[in-house]
Design a protein around this motif. Sequence first.
Motif, mmCIF file in Angstrom:
data_model
loop_
_atom_site.group_PDB
_atom_site.id
_atom_site.type_symbol
_atom_site.label_atom_id
_atom_site.label_comp_id
_atom_site.label_asym_id
_atom_site.label_seq_id
_atom_site.Cartn_x
_atom_site.Cartn_y
_atom_site.Cartn_z
ATOM 1 N N LEU A 212 -21.209 -46.315 28.978
ATOM 2 C CA LEU A 212 -20.196 -45.310 28.622
ATOM 3 C C LEU A 212 -19.786 -45.436 27.161
ATOM 4 O O LEU A 212 -19.661 -44.430 26.445
ATOM 5 C CB LEU A 212 -18.970 -45.461 29.516
ATOM 6 C CG LEU A 212 -18.961 -44.718 30.856
ATOM 7 C CD1 LEU A 212 -17.702 -45.064 31.633
ATOM 8 C CD2 LEU A 212 -19.055 -43.213 30.655
ATOM 9 N N LEU A 213 -19.546 -46.662 26.707
ATOM 10 C CA LEU A 213 -19.137 -46.880 25.318
ATOM 11 C C LEU A 213 -20.218 -46.421 24.339
ATOM 12 O O LEU A 213 -19.920 -45.754 23.331
ATOM 13 C CB LEU A 213 -18.828 -48.359 25.099
ATOM 14 C CG LEU A 213 -17.487 -48.865 25.643
ATOM 15 C CD1 LEU A 213 -17.416 -50.383 25.534
ATOM 16 C CD2 LEU A 213 -16.322 -48.227 24.894
ATOM 17 N N LEU A 214 -21.464 -46.738 24.629
ATOM 18 C CA LEU A 214 -22.561 -46.338 23.744
ATOM 19 C C LEU A 214 -22.723 -44.824 23.717
ATOM 20 O O LEU A 214 -23.009 -44.246 22.663
ATOM 21 C CB LEU A 214 -23.862 -47.010 24.183
ATOM 22 C CG LEU A 214 -23.958 -48.510 23.907
ATOM 23 C CD1 LEU A 214 -25.194 -49.097 24.570
ATOM 24 C CD2 LEU A 214 -23.976 -48.781 22.408
ATOM 25 N N LYS A 215 -22.534 -44.180 24.854
ATOM 26 C CA LYS A 215 -22.617 -42.716 24.898
ATOM 27 C C LYS A 215 -21.501 -42.097 24.063
ATOM 28 O O LYS A 215 -21.730 -41.136 23.311
ATOM 29 C CB LYS A 215 -22.527 -42.230 26.346
ATOM 30 C CG LYS A 215 -22.521 -40.710 26.506
ATOM 31 C CD LYS A 215 -23.801 -40.073 26.005
ATOM 32 C CE LYS A 215 -23.794 -38.574 26.254
ATOM 33 N NZ LYS A 215 -24.998 -37.908 25.693
ATOM 34 N N ALA A 216 -20.292 -42.631 24.160
ATOM 35 C CA ALA A 216 -19.166 -42.115 23.374
ATOM 36 C C ALA A 216 -19.415 -42.307 21.879
ATOM 37 O O ALA A 216 -19.188 -41.392 21.075
ATOM 38 C CB ALA A 216 -17.872 -42.812 23.793
ATOM 39 N N LEU A 217 -19.890 -43.489 21.488
ATOM 40 C CA LEU A 217 -20.181 -43.752 20.072
ATOM 41 C C LEU A 217 -21.317 -42.870 19.568
ATOM 42 O O LEU A 217 -21.291 -42.389 18.419
ATOM 43 C CB LEU A 217 -20.534 -45.223 19.883
ATOM 44 C CG LEU A 217 -19.372 -46.216 20.055
ATOM 45 C CD1 LEU A 217 -19.896 -47.646 20.039
ATOM 46 C CD2 LEU A 217 -18.332 -46.021 18.957
ATOM 47 N N ASN A 218 -22.308 -42.631 20.422
ATOM 48 C CA ASN A 218 -23.411 -41.745 20.067
ATOM 49 C C ASN A 218 -22.909 -40.328 19.781
ATOM 50 O O ASN A 218 -23.315 -39.693 18.800
ATOM 51 C CB ASN A 218 -24.432 -41.741 21.202
ATOM 52 C CG ASN A 218 -25.578 -40.782 20.952
ATOM 53 O OD1 ASN A 218 -25.703 -39.779 21.648
ATOM 54 N ND2 ASN A 218 -26.416 -41.062 19.980
ATOM 55 N N LEU A 219 -21.998 -39.845 20.616
ATOM 56 C CA LEU A 219 -21.435 -38.500 20.421
ATOM 57 C C LEU A 219 -20.550 -38.439 19.181
ATOM 58 O O LEU A 219 -20.545 -37.434 18.461
ATOM 59 C CB LEU A 219 -20.632 -38.095 21.655
ATOM 60 C CG LEU A 219 -21.465 -37.715 22.886
ATOM 61 C CD1 LEU A 219 -20.577 -37.620 24.113
ATOM 62 C CD2 LEU A 219 -22.186 -36.392 22.652
ATOM 63 N N LEU A 220 -19.814 -39.520 18.901
ATOM 64 C CA LEU A 220 -18.980 -39.554 17.700
ATOM 65 C C LEU A 220 -19.842 -39.466 16.445
ATOM 66 O O LEU A 220 -19.538 -38.704 15.515
ATOM 67 C CB LEU A 220 -18.146 -40.836 17.683
ATOM 68 C CG LEU A 220 -17.299 -41.068 16.429
ATOM 69 C CD1 LEU A 220 -16.251 -39.961 16.280
ATOM 70 C CD2 LEU A 220 -16.636 -42.434 16.465
ATOM 71 N N CYS A 221 -20.928 -40.241 16.425
ATOM 72 C CA CYS A 221 -21.832 -40.211 15.260
ATOM 73 C C CYS A 221 -22.499 -38.852 15.109
ATOM 74 O O CYS A 221 -22.665 -38.360 13.990
ATOM 75 C CB CYS A 221 -22.888 -41.306 15.390
ATOM 76 S SG CYS A 221 -22.231 -42.977 15.267
ATOM 77 N N PHE A 245 -27.357 -45.617 17.717
ATOM 78 C CA PHE A 245 -26.638 -45.537 18.995
ATOM 79 C C PHE A 245 -27.407 -44.717 20.024
ATOM 80 O O PHE A 245 -27.312 -44.973 21.228
ATOM 81 C CB PHE A 245 -25.238 -44.960 18.783
ATOM 82 C CG PHE A 245 -24.276 -45.947 18.183
ATOM 83 C CD1 PHE A 245 -23.892 -47.073 18.887
ATOM 84 C CD2 PHE A 245 -23.765 -45.761 16.914
ATOM 85 C CE1 PHE A 245 -23.012 -47.997 18.340
ATOM 86 C CE2 PHE A 245 -22.888 -46.674 16.351
ATOM 87 C CZ PHE A 245 -22.512 -47.790 17.065
ATOM 88 N N SER A 246 -28.174 -43.734 19.577
ATOM 89 C CA SER A 246 -29.016 -42.975 20.503
ATOM 90 C C SER A 246 -30.091 -43.877 21.105
ATOM 91 O O SER A 246 -30.391 -43.799 22.303
ATOM 92 C CB SER A 246 -29.667 -41.792 19.768
ATOM 93 O OG SER A 246 -30.475 -41.039 20.637
ATOM 94 N N PHE A 247 -30.653 -44.743 20.265
ATOM 95 C CA PHE A 247 -31.648 -45.710 20.721
ATOM 96 C C PHE A 247 -31.053 -46.672 21.747
ATOM 97 O O PHE A 247 -31.620 -46.883 22.831
ATOM 98 C CB PHE A 247 -32.189 -46.468 19.504
ATOM 99 C CG PHE A 247 -32.909 -47.740 19.817
ATOM 100 C CD1 PHE A 247 -34.167 -47.712 20.398
ATOM 101 C CD2 PHE A 247 -32.332 -48.968 19.529
ATOM 102 C CE1 PHE A 247 -34.834 -48.899 20.695
ATOM 103 C CE2 PHE A 247 -32.985 -50.142 19.809
ATOM 104 C CZ PHE A 247 -34.243 -50.119 20.404
#
Length: 438
Positions: A212-221, A245-247
């Motif tokens: 969840l955290l990585l998905k949120a950071l991916n969307l922020l970037c 973060f997508s990786f």
Amino acid sequence: MTSLRLLITTLTLLFTLTLTSADIRRTEIRSDSRSTIPISEFGFTHTGRLHLNLSHISFSPPDPNLSRIGFFLCTRDSWIHVIEQLQSNQIHCPLDSPAVKPIFTFNHLKPTTTTPSYDAVFNITDANQFTLVFSNCADGAVKVSVNVVSVMYNLNPKNNCRDYLSAGKTSLPSIYFLFFLIYVSLTGIWVYTLHRRKTSSFRIHYFMLAVLLLKALNLLCETEDKSYIKRTGTPHGWDVLFYIFSFLKGITLFTLIVLIGTGWSFLKPYLQDREKKVLMVVIPLQVVANVAQVVIDETGPFGQDSNTWRQVFLLVDIICCCAVLFPIIWSIKKLREAAMTDGKAAVNLMKLTLFRQYYVVVICYIYFTRVAVYVLETITSYRYAWTSVLAAELATLAFYAFTGYSFRPKVHNPYFAIDDDDEEAAVEILKLEDEFEL
């Protein structure tokens, strides 16, 4: 250690890639005699602009017919018409077709004592999605070398500001930011759930938190990436963070599906050898898929070897999607066998039903995000390009929500007590139901 070295190598590659910048496209043509070379594609409004800069121009042999070398704009439909005209010998050069919009021919080069150059801005008043194409129709197989910088944007009629995102994609920063807020909220809810139910929380639940955290950071970037491109035409480094973060998000999501499919942590504390082998296949393939995606995004649809990388990405992605289904299939078969032998029919029937549902949902998620979204992107007008992004994000959100709700920590983990009547009913269901078709 091998996986760690692979991860470090990939992150290093993402940091050191030379990234292009959105629709400020830099193209180098070197001793090329091809008759047509697509440069870039962009969705224009009625206030569109094309800024074209040419430098380091040379020809071999020198002094060709410069009026037969130049650039033009065309839509996908008009390009099909041009091909038909060429095949029927109605025209001998795309620059002669009335279906295209000639932009510039090299006989308009500035006469200078040094290397000739060209710099001009063109108004694009026809709202459509155009492809900028270089055309070389000079006799004698003339080889052309030129550095091309093409800048495409639309002017906002209210404040006259430039918008470097293609028409139909200008709302993407808002869409990505909205989903970022949703995932931050889900992360907060998940943290609260883990805190309240510490005794029934397993390692898999904390791994879900990481996803969840990585998905949120991916969307922020991605929000910042698209916002900077929209305003300035360049991502200012946010594209590198987005790819990183997508990786990480891609690898952790596929790993999570595999781990849930095996029942790791909440059904059994270990992975079998065959399940480990699935992870050893999925993780390296995800590395390859992410590298291919970076190359495709940064070189554009007309970049050198972009078709090859696109085929590599599709093949690897399909293999990964198929591989993650095997652990779920194995768990379903194992639960079915256990339900008929260990005397716990009701409990195993509940587990079996849950894994069957998850199997179907994973297949639907893969099909929708890989096939349905592509079809939507293909058939939708360029003005509504945002709809395919919205559909993909909604499907992903639904998948995350279903996974989290179905495998959430439970107070009476993994299942509450079953009375004798329920046990007998479950036995009868298992006897009567047909074999689950995988």
